[in-house]
Design an enzyme around this catalytic site. Structure first.
Site, short mmCIF file in Angstrom:
data_model
loop_
_atom_site.label_atom_id
_atom_site.label_comp_id
_atom_site.label_asym_id
_atom_site.label_seq_id
_atom_site.Cartn_x
_atom_site.Cartn_y
_atom_site.Cartn_z
N LYS A 149 40.30 -12.89 2.94
CA LYS A 149 41.69 -13.35 2.97
C LYS A 149 42.06 -14.03 4.28
O LYS A 149 43.04 -14.75 4.35
CB LYS A 149 42.66 -12.19 2.70
CG LYS A 149 42.67 -11.78 1.23
CD LYS A 149 43.87 -10.91 0.90
CE LYS A 149 43.93 -10.66 -0.61
NZ LYS A 149 44.97 -9.72 -0.99
N LYS A 203 35.97 -15.37 -9.16
CA LYS A 203 36.73 -14.41 -9.95
C LYS A 203 37.94 -15.10 -10.61
O LYS A 203 38.58 -15.94 -9.97
CB LYS A 203 37.22 -13.30 -9.01
CG LYS A 203 37.69 -12.06 -9.70
CD LYS A 203 38.07 -10.98 -8.70
CE LYS A 203 39.49 -11.15 -8.20
NZ LYS A 203 40.11 -9.91 -7.73
N LYS A 209 44.95 -14.72 -10.37
CA LYS A 209 46.28 -15.30 -10.52
C LYS A 209 46.61 -16.25 -9.38
O LYS A 209 47.52 -17.05 -9.48
CB LYS A 209 47.34 -14.19 -10.63
CG LYS A 209 47.20 -13.08 -9.63
CD LYS A 209 47.88 -11.82 -10.17
CE LYS A 209 47.51 -10.61 -9.36
NZ LYS A 209 47.75 -9.36 -10.08
P1 AMP Z 1 44.91 -7.14 -8.62
O1 AMP Z 1 45.56 -8.02 -9.61
O2 AMP Z 1 44.01 -7.88 -7.70
O3 AMP Z 1 45.85 -6.17 -7.99
O4 AMP Z 1 43.93 -6.26 -9.49
C1 AMP Z 1 44.40 -5.26 -10.37
C2 AMP Z 1 43.22 -4.67 -11.10
O5 AMP Z 1 42.64 -5.68 -11.94
C3 AMP Z 1 42.11 -4.14 -10.20
O6 AMP Z 1 41.53 -2.99 -10.79
C4 AMP Z 1 41.14 -5.30 -10.17
O7 AMP Z 1 39.83 -4.89 -9.87
C5 AMP Z 1 41.27 -5.82 -11.61
N1 AMP Z 1 40.95 -7.26 -11.69
C6 AMP Z 1 41.62 -8.29 -11.11
N2 AMP Z 1 41.04 -9.47 -11.39
C7 AMP Z 1 39.95 -9.16 -12.16
C8 AMP Z 1 38.91 -9.95 -12.77
N3 AMP Z 1 38.88 -11.28 -12.68
N4 AMP Z 1 37.97 -9.29 -13.48
C9 AMP Z 1 38.00 -7.95 -13.62
N5 AMP Z 1 38.93 -7.15 -13.07
C10 AMP Z 1 39.89 -7.75 -12.35
#
Ligand code: AMP
Ligand code: TRP
Length: 348
Positions: free
Chosen positions: A125, A209, A212
């Site tokens: 980041k 990955k 969003k």
């Molecule tokens: P975040 O949106 O980064 O707070 O992630 C929330 C949850 O979604 C966490 O458990 C992440 O590991 C999972 N996550 C976010 N993006 C992905 C992705 N592209 N593939 C799989 N899991 C994801």
């Protein structure tokens, strides 16, 4: 889920699942397959489950206040639409339970600067940017995450692959606290990283990955996309000209193809081998329309329900408030005991 044999240090802790999602943007298919869907399955295994929308984490980078409110409600709606029920799990937003911030502070005093410096998410980041300008909160973020988990004595934490290192740090913090104060107070939490979709990749670049925060909307499926948009994004997803192979080994150097097979498997509740069993020898001209149909079939009921729920923000706020009361009831005694262990007077 990983078994916790009676001989591990966690034997005295009853199984409890905790996980968190940042309401820092709309939800994607990655969040749904990697988090929401799996979380709800855990709730259905009959283990106590606590799910938190981590708004205090979200503000480690700038968030427009109105957008943060909307995204927090949207994430709550996503959980409920994916099947989270009041009866089986606790759903709340982090800032409504002040014990998170309080335990986070204690852990800031347990964790070492060097540990934080090694976090790959921190490095990513701040890569190419002036780290001096990053917020102090962004640096301390993993210590607050450890507090989220340990505040409930959670024994298991389902997450995506990207969170593995933060969970190792959570274990380090629990171990150091227990050791420094000569107690066996915090469990050594187990990560639960399983299934075909622990890492859903971008539809435009199979090495990145799905996120969003990706500037290209075509790179992801949003849980707010309608059926036509979902189908169109899948049809346009980057792939190659080869047919699908017989085994996953054949996809080793084909990240985009591998990603679509993984997504299919996760949506259909199949293994990757089963998907290849059905489609080996077929090209993407056949596979993509089938995947698009499957995605629309599985996601439409959820996106529709989310939109319905979003019509009544007051009801979502009420659900989050009720969840926060239940979370607080578990968290307060654990926070109190932590502070007492650390030598603080708690006389009221
Ligand atoms: P975040 O949106 O980064 O707070 O992630 C929330 C949850 O979604 C966490 O458990 C992440 O590991 C999972 N996550 C976010 N993006 C992905 C992705 N592209 N593939 C799989 N899991 C994801
Ligand atoms: N850091 C996690 C993410 O970005 C979100 C999170 C915060 C979390 N606290 C947590 C996940 C506690 C699991 C448990 O995805």
């Amino acid at each position: 889920m990983a078994d916790t044999p009676a001989t591990t240090p966690n034997a005295k802790f009853k199984p409890r699942i905790f996980s968190g999602i940042q309401p820092s943007g709309g939800l994607t298919l990655g969040n749904y397959l990697g988090a929401l869907k799996r979380f709800v399955e855990k709730q259905d295994e009959g283990i106590e489950t606590i799910y938190c929308l981590v708004d205090l984490h979200a503000i480690t980078v700038w968030q427009d206040p109105d957008a943060l409110r909307r995204q927090t409600r949207e994430a709550a709606a996503g959980f409920i639409a994916a099947g989270s029920t009041r009866k089986r799990s606790i759903l709340f937003n982090q800032s409504q339970v002040s014990a998170h911030a309080e335990l986070g502070w204690v852990f800031n005093c347990v964790a070492r600067m060097g540990w934080m410096n090694r976090m790959t998410q921190w490095k990513d980041k701040t890569a190419g940017k002036d780290a001096e300008k990053a917020s102090l909160g962004l640096f301390a973020y993993p210590s607050l995450m450890a507090a989220d988990i340990l505040l409930y004595h959670a024994t298991h934490v389902p997450v995506g692959e990207d969170q593995r290192q933060h969970l190792e740090l959570t274990r380090d913090i629990a171990t150091k606290f227990n050791h420094d104060y000569g107690v066996d107070f915090f469990p050594i939490t187990e990560p639960v990283i399983e299934g075909a979709a622990t890492r859903v990749m971008s539809l435009r670049d199979g090495t990145r990955k799905m996120s969003k925060s990706d500037p290209s909307d075509a790179s992801r499926i949003n849980l707010t996309d309608d059926a036509d948009t979902i189908a169109k994004k899948i049809r346009k997803a980057k792939t190659d000209a080869e047919p699908l192979p017989e085994t996953m080994d054949g996809l080793a150097d084909r990240p985009e193809a591998k990603n679509l097979v993984n997504i299919y498997a996760a949506l259909a509740g199949m293994t990757q081998a089963e998907v290849l069993g059905d489609y080996a020898g077929q090209g993407f001209g056949v596979f993509k329309p089938r995947l698009a149909d499957l995605a629309v079939e599985k996601l439409s009921p959820i996106t529709t329900r989310m939109q319905d729920l979003m019509q009544d923000p007051a009801e979502i706020d009420r659900i989050l408030g009720a969840g926060a009361d239940r979370a607080d009831a578990i968290a307060q005694p654990i926070l109190k005991r932590t502070l007492e262990i650390a030598g603080m007077i708690r006389s009221r």
